[in-house]
Enzyme design. Structure first.
Site, short mmCIF file in Angstrom:
data_model
loop_
_atom_site.label_atom_id
_atom_site.label_comp_id
_atom_site.label_asym_id
_atom_site.label_seq_id
_atom_site.Cartn_x
_atom_site.Cartn_y
_atom_site.Cartn_z
N CYS A 99 0.84 -1.19 0.00
CA CYS A 99 0.00 0.00 0.00
C CYS A 99 0.88 1.24 0.00
O CYS A 99 1.84 1.31 0.78
CB CYS A 99 -0.90 -0.01 1.23
SG CYS A 99 -2.03 1.38 1.33
N HIS A 141 -9.07 -4.01 -2.41
CA HIS A 141 -8.14 -3.24 -1.58
C HIS A 141 -8.61 -1.79 -1.49
O HIS A 141 -8.67 -1.21 -0.40
CB HIS A 141 -6.73 -3.33 -2.21
CG HIS A 141 -5.68 -2.53 -1.50
ND1 HIS A 141 -4.68 -3.12 -0.77
CD2 HIS A 141 -5.46 -1.19 -1.43
CE1 HIS A 141 -3.89 -2.17 -0.28
NE2 HIS A 141 -4.34 -0.99 -0.67
N GLU A 142 -8.95 -1.18 -2.63
CA GLU A 142 -9.36 0.22 -2.65
C GLU A 142 -10.74 0.42 -2.02
O GLU A 142 -10.98 1.44 -1.36
CB GLU A 142 -9.32 0.78 -4.08
CG GLU A 142 -7.96 0.71 -4.75
CD GLU A 142 -6.82 1.36 -3.98
OE1 GLU A 142 -7.07 2.32 -3.20
OE2 GLU A 142 -5.67 0.94 -4.14
N HIS A 145 -10.23 0.64 1.52
CA HIS A 145 -9.75 1.99 1.88
C HIS A 145 -10.92 2.93 2.14
O HIS A 145 -10.93 3.63 3.16
CB HIS A 145 -8.88 2.59 0.78
CG HIS A 145 -7.43 2.39 0.96
ND1 HIS A 145 -6.74 2.79 2.09
CD2 HIS A 145 -6.50 1.86 0.14
CE1 HIS A 145 -5.45 2.50 1.95
NE2 HIS A 145 -5.28 1.92 0.77
#
Length: 181
Positions: A99, A141-142, A145
């Site tokens: 990241c 993953h995003e 976030h």
């Protein structure tokens, strides 16, 4: 272009706000995010969420490969996930996820091999699209976030190991296991 925010900045672990107005401000934010992502070098970024530049909005951009266009995803919501999981990052030799907001730290995360994502584009138009492989991993993953979840949390939940970048006696880059005790 903006600087990338690093842990422990609270914007990275707080759920982001939905975009409700698809105006010039949103286009400017996405332009800035694209420029910031394209400027990343060592490592080269493949995705960037607005929270990573200190903007608390549910937006991310992706660029999985050197020749891929940068795509923007607004108000993402994963509506379906396959039961089949990846064994770390698909299409990558070492399978470790990293990241831009946690430089030098890596870990293996099992994620859904295929997902369906509902999102809006820069014009506010709704889409529902399925993804698999490397791009599915980036999107998960995003999406984490914008939900205030870091990949390191996923590594720890899955009882996997974290690694940090180090140098061996010959000065070559290696990975060392991070001890959390």
């Amino acid at each position: 272009m903006k600087s990338i925010v690093h842990v422990p900045n609270h914007v990275l672990t707080a759920p982001a706000q939905s975009i409700t107005s698809f105006d010039r401000q949103v286009k400017k934010l996405i332009f800035t995010m694209k420029a910031t992502l394209l400027a990343t070098k060592n490592p080269r970024g493949v995705g960037l969420a607005a929270v990573q530049i200190g903007e608390p909005y549910r937006v991310f951009v992706t660029k999985p490969r050197e020749n891929s266009p940068v795509r923007a995803f607004i108000n993402p919501e994963i509506t379906k996930s396959s039961r089949e999981l990846t064994d770390g990052v698909p299409e990558r030799e070492n399978k470790l996820e990293g990241c831009l907001s946690i430089p030098g730290i890596w870990g293996r995360v099992r994620r859904a091999a295929r997902i369906t994502l509902r999102y809006r584009d820069e014009m506010g138009k709704s889409h529902e699209e399925s993804f698999e492989g490397f791009l599915a991993t980036i999107i998960q993953h995003e999406t984490d976030h914008v939900n205030g979840v870091l990949y390191t949390q996923r590594v720890l939940e899955q009882k996997a190991k974290l690694y940090k970048t180090a140098k061996d006696s010959d000065g070559r880059e290696i990975l060392e296991e991070v001890s959390l005790l």
